[in-house]
Scaffold this active site. Sequence first.
Site, PDB file in Angstrom:
ATOM      1  N   LEU A 197       0.859  -1.182   0.000  1.00 54.80           N
ATOM      2  CA  LEU A 197       0.000   0.000   0.000  1.00 54.80           C
ATOM      3  C   LEU A 197       0.895   1.231   0.000  1.00 54.80           C
ATOM      4  O   LEU A 197       1.975   1.226   0.594  1.00 54.80           O
ATOM      5  CB  LEU A 197      -0.908   0.029   1.234  1.00 54.80           C
ATOM      6  CG  LEU A 197      -1.952  -1.087   1.393  1.00 54.80           C
ATOM      7  CD1 LEU A 197      -2.682  -0.931   2.724  1.00 54.80           C
ATOM      8  CD2 LEU A 197      -2.951  -1.072   0.244  1.00 54.80           C
ATOM      9  N   ASP A 198       0.418   2.314  -0.636  1.00 54.37           N
ATOM     10  CA  ASP A 198       1.149   3.564  -0.596  1.00 54.37           C
ATOM     11  C   ASP A 198       1.253   4.068   0.842  1.00 54.37           C
ATOM     12  O   ASP A 198       0.469   3.686   1.718  1.00 54.37           O
ATOM     13  CB  ASP A 198       0.446   4.627  -1.443  1.00 54.37           C
ATOM     14  CG  ASP A 198       0.457   4.299  -2.930  1.00 54.37           C
ATOM     15  OD1 ASP A 198       1.312   3.497  -3.349  1.00 54.37           O
ATOM     16  OD2 ASP A 198      -0.396   4.833  -3.658  1.00 54.37           O
ATOM     17  N   ARG A 199       2.170   4.956   1.069  1.00 55.27           N
ATOM     18  CA  ARG A 199       2.414   5.504   2.405  1.00 55.27           C
ATOM     19  C   ARG A 199       1.131   5.985   3.080  1.00 55.27           C
ATOM     20  O   ARG A 199       0.898   5.720   4.258  1.00 55.27           O
ATOM     21  CB  ARG A 199       3.403   6.671   2.295  1.00 55.27           C
ATOM     22  CG  ARG A 199       3.685   7.373   3.614  1.00 55.27           C
ATOM     23  CD  ARG A 199       4.559   8.599   3.442  1.00 55.27           C
ATOM     24  NE  ARG A 199       4.949   9.140   4.719  1.00 55.27           N
ATOM     25  CZ  ARG A 199       6.208   9.342   5.113  1.00 55.27           C
ATOM     26  NH1 ARG A 199       7.204   9.057   4.313  1.00 55.27           N
ATOM     27  NH2 ARG A 199       6.467   9.834   6.321  1.00 55.27           N
ATOM     28  N   ARG A 216      -5.428   5.559  -7.988  1.00 53.03           N
ATOM     29  CA  ARG A 216      -5.306   7.017  -8.024  1.00 53.03           C
ATOM     30  C   ARG A 216      -5.235   7.536  -9.455  1.00 53.03           C
ATOM     31  O   ARG A 216      -5.906   8.517  -9.813  1.00 53.03           O
ATOM     32  CB  ARG A 216      -4.078   7.442  -7.212  1.00 53.03           C
ATOM     33  CG  ARG A 216      -4.161   7.020  -5.749  1.00 53.03           C
ATOM     34  CD  ARG A 216      -2.831   7.110  -5.032  1.00 53.03           C
ATOM     35  NE  ARG A 216      -2.355   8.483  -4.948  1.00 53.03           N
ATOM     36  CZ  ARG A 216      -1.171   8.818  -4.449  1.00 53.03           C
ATOM     37  NH1 ARG A 216      -0.333   7.873  -4.019  1.00 53.03           N
ATOM     38  NH2 ARG A 216      -0.813  10.082  -4.394  1.00 53.03           N
TER      39      ARG A 216
END
Length: 297
Positions: free
Chosen positions: A135-137, A235
């Site tokens: 997962l992204d930050r 996104r």
Amino acid sequence: MKRIFKYTISPEDSGSTITKYLRDLGYSRHILTHLKYTERGILQNGSPAYTNRCLFAGDTLTITLLETESSKNIIPIPMNLSIIYEDEDILVVDKPADTPIHPSMDNYENTLANGIAWYFQKQGIPFIYRCINRLDRDTTGLLIIAKHMYSASLLSQMSARREIHREYLSIAAGLVPDSGVIDAPIARREASAIERCIDFERGERAVTHFWREAVQDGCSLVRLKLETGRTHQIRVHMQYLGHPLVGDFLYCSDFPAYQKRMQRQALHSHHLQFQHPITGQQMSFTSPLPPDMAWIF
């Protein structure tokens, strides 16, 4: 970390070598090499055995996975971990925002890896960090951590075969269509180390399914499921659809209504479903919207 497996050889597997039997169970070459150098790592009927030995019906094969060192360059840091599930083989963790998965050149301490390293260090257990899905930050939600090399190998194979099913919840700008499929290739944007874009010439295929769940104050709550796992896929695809994620400062620059309150992209790994790598049991986990997203809906 120590994990012991015992197998009773069936008539169907009689005559197989230990190597073939273990390879059929998903043991990688790397694991087999590790076992060869582990004292009493492979036992046939209680006695050490070479991997070229034949197995016979009724034999007991005992495998001991032993890891005596922890991940290098991961500093154990106390962290309030939200552990949803744990057994001898896996952890399922609900990751908060502002938490990268791995340390990087500019961030050696504020990562999930640091918190997991601390969790096992305080138990006195050597641990190699193996995070299966990413997962992204600033994306919150569910992640799988493998607790040993065998579960990691099996889960990685399952991930490559798209057998780990994930659903996300997001808050997108505007009125998103009821449902649909976005099939648009994604590539790294030239001159950027981070940003991705839709590129029908250079991009890798990326497919996202979406369903609108609710509408509130000019925003849509959207459920999404991925067929592929490209960096920033949701996104970038939602921006391409014309409905970027609220709070996404990289891909949504012109939706100020909630930007001050939503300090990250409004994206949450909501549901995770997979077959347990060792027991074969169907596993299903759900995480509710975090507070910084839930207030809108």
